[in-house]
Design a protein around this motif. Structure first.
Motif, PDB file in Angstrom:
ATOM      1  N   PHE A 108       0.824  -1.204   0.000  1.00 36.37           N
ATOM      2  CA  PHE A 108       0.000   0.000   0.000  1.00 36.37           C
ATOM      3  C   PHE A 108       0.862   1.260   0.000  1.00 36.37           C
ATOM      4  N   ARG A 109       1.895   1.275   0.837  1.00 29.57           N
ATOM      5  CA  ARG A 109       2.749   2.453   0.957  1.00 29.57           C
ATOM      6  C   ARG A 109       3.655   2.648  -0.254  1.00 29.57           C
ATOM      7  N   LYS A 110       4.126   1.563  -0.860  1.00 28.96           N
ATOM      8  CA  LYS A 110       5.089   1.674  -1.953  1.00 28.96           C
ATOM      9  C   LYS A 110       4.481   2.197  -3.250  1.00 28.96           C
ATOM     10  N   VAL A 111       3.241   1.832  -3.556  1.00 28.37           N
ATOM     11  CA  VAL A 111       2.670   2.150  -4.859  1.00 28.37           C
ATOM     12  C   VAL A 111       2.119   3.574  -4.931  1.00 28.37           C
ATOM     13  N   VAL A 112       1.703   4.143  -3.795  1.00 29.07           N
ATOM     14  CA  VAL A 112       1.031   5.444  -3.797  1.00 29.07           C
ATOM     15  C   VAL A 112       1.870   6.582  -4.383  1.00 29.07           C
ATOM     16  N   TRP A 114       4.229   6.654  -6.579  1.00 23.51           N
ATOM     17  CA  TRP A 114       4.404   6.525  -8.026  1.00 23.51           C
ATOM     18  C   TRP A 114       3.121   6.903  -8.761  1.00 23.51           C
ATOM     19  N   LEU A 115       1.989   6.519  -8.221  1.00 22.11           N
ATOM     20  CA  LEU A 115       0.719   6.880  -8.838  1.00 22.11           C
ATOM     21  C   LEU A 115       0.498   8.391  -8.804  1.00 22.11           C
ATOM     22  N   LEU A 116       0.838   9.007  -7.687  1.00 18.84           N
ATOM     23  CA  LEU A 116       0.692  10.458  -7.570  1.00 18.84           C
ATOM     24  C   LEU A 116       1.599  11.184  -8.562  1.00 18.84           C
ATOM     25  N   LEU A 117       2.830  10.726  -8.670  1.00 17.56           N
ATOM     26  CA  LEU A 117       3.783  11.370  -9.564  1.00 17.56           C
ATOM     27  C   LEU A 117       3.339  11.249 -11.020  1.00 17.56           C
ATOM     28  N   ALA A 118       2.883  10.067 -11.408  1.00 17.11           N
ATOM     29  CA  ALA A 118       2.433   9.856 -12.784  1.00 17.11           C
ATOM     30  C   ALA A 118       1.208  10.703 -13.094  1.00 17.11           C
ATOM     31  N   GLY A 162      -6.015   8.984  -1.377  1.00 18.72           N
ATOM     32  CA  GLY A 162      -4.991  10.013  -1.534  1.00 18.72           C
ATOM     33  C   GLY A 162      -4.627  10.253  -2.987  1.00 18.72           C
ATOM     34  N   GLY A 163      -4.694  11.509  -3.407  1.00 24.32           N
ATOM     35  CA  GLY A 163      -4.332  11.853  -4.771  1.00 24.32           C
ATOM     36  C   GLY A 163      -5.408  11.542  -5.791  1.00 24.32           C
ATOM     37  N   LEU A 164      -6.587  11.140  -5.355  1.00 25.27           N
ATOM     38  CA  LEU A 164      -7.669  10.816  -6.282  1.00 25.27           C
ATOM     39  C   LEU A 164      -8.010  11.993  -7.177  1.00 25.27           C
ATOM     40  N   GLY A 165      -8.052  13.184  -6.603  1.00 22.74           N
ATOM     41  CA  GLY A 165      -8.388  14.361  -7.404  1.00 22.74           C
ATOM     42  C   GLY A 165      -7.386  14.596  -8.518  1.00 22.74           C
ATOM     43  N   ALA A 251       3.567  13.726  -3.704  1.00 23.10           N
ATOM     44  CA  ALA A 251       4.390  12.605  -4.131  1.00 23.10           C
ATOM     45  C   ALA A 251       5.740  12.602  -3.401  1.00 23.10           C
ATOM     46  N   GLY A 252       6.359  13.774  -3.280  1.00 23.74           N
ATOM     47  CA  GLY A 252       7.627  13.870  -2.579  1.00 23.74           C
ATOM     48  C   GLY A 252       7.528  13.442  -1.123  1.00 23.74           C
ATOM     49  N   LEU A 253       6.468  13.861  -0.457  1.00 22.14           N
ATOM     50  CA  LEU A 253       6.297  13.502   0.940  1.00 22.14           C
ATOM     51  C   LEU A 253       6.063  12.001   1.110  1.00 22.14           C
TER      52      LEU A 253
END
Length: 258
Positions: A108-112, A114-118, A162-165, A251-253
């Motif tokens: 859960f923590r690892k994928v988030v 990357w998704l936000l950055l993309a 998180g980051g859905l928007g 994404a950075g955080l």
């Protein structure tokens, strides 16, 4: 202090209310409010997966209020009808929420991040990508491609809010929607729909702390409506690059938190 059987300190209560208010406003404008509610809940001693579910519940009224705040501007993106958006949001949200119940915290923590950055990159360069696609002869995406994109993003939203928007705005941009207020209106509507069905699944799975969720709902609702009305008055370039900056910071955080 005892609230609905939940014992907490004044400091913790103030933290949760502040985080929920700002998160509601942020979700109405750019998304990413869960990054505020999740760590706030964890700081008060709530386990991460439960904090994610509880924070999502707290933000549901804020999504609804944000959608109402953009009601004059709402319209579906090219390639999708309003009915299709509603159905795909509910199906995707259900699938993502069910998946969360069986996903390890480490994954859960690892994928988030990357998704936000993309998603942030897609939103930032959405106009250039649409122009390139038009020159390449692709034109407006087919209903099948648009539906697949909506279903995938809705599933992500049910899995982790998180980051859905950011993801929704990126999707709408790639589908050819250019009016930011219309995009924000649909973002809040889709978020409300998929979050509502996800909340039902979270509740059935027993991973929601209702006292915290109910307290935070009030602040998130006020923040969601206020944020939507303020965003309608902002110049489009300011709003666009504010959204990009929000995505990069989130994404950075997440990367820093591992």
């Amino acid at each position: 202090m005892d609230i609905l059987g939940w014992t907490t300190s004044i400091g913790h209560l103030a933290l949760l209310l502040t985080a929920a208010f700002i998160a509601g406003a942020l979700n109405a404008v750019a998304g990413g409010g869960s990054f505020l509610t999740l760590p706030a809940l964890v700081f008060t001693g709530v386990p991460p997966v439960v904090a994610n579910a509880t924070g999502t519940v707290a933000l549901l009224p804020g999504y609804m209020a944000g959608a109402w705040g953009f009601r004059e501007d709402m319209q579906p993106p090219p390639g999708l009808s309003m009915r299709a958006v509603v159905v795909l949001s509910l199906i995707g949200g259900s699938a993502g929420a069910a998946l969360l119940l069986f996903t390890p915290d480490a994954t859960f923590r690892k994928v988030v991040p990357w998704l936000l950055l993309a998603a942030t990159a897609l939103f930032a360069f959405g106009p250039q990508l649409r122009q390139w696609a038009g020159k390449a002869g692709h034109g407006t995406p087919s209903a099948l491609k648009a539906g697949a994109g909506m279903l995938a993003v809705a599933a992500y939203g049910g899995y982790f809010n998180g980051g859905l928007g950011i993801l929704l705005l990126a999707l709408f941009g790639l589908l050819g929607q250019t009016q930011l207020n219309a995009m924000n209106g649909m973002k809040n509507l889709v978020s409300a729909l998929l979050t509502a069905i996800a909340v039902a699944i979270y509740a059935a799975g027993g991973i929601v702390l209702w006292p915290q969720a109910l307290v935070m709902m009030v602040a998130a609702t006020l923040g969601g409506y206020g944020g939507a009305r303020v965003a309608r008055q902002l110049p489009a370039p300011v709003l666009r690059w504010g959204i990009v900056a929000t995505g990069l910071v989130m994404a950075g955080l997440f990367f820093l938190k591992g």
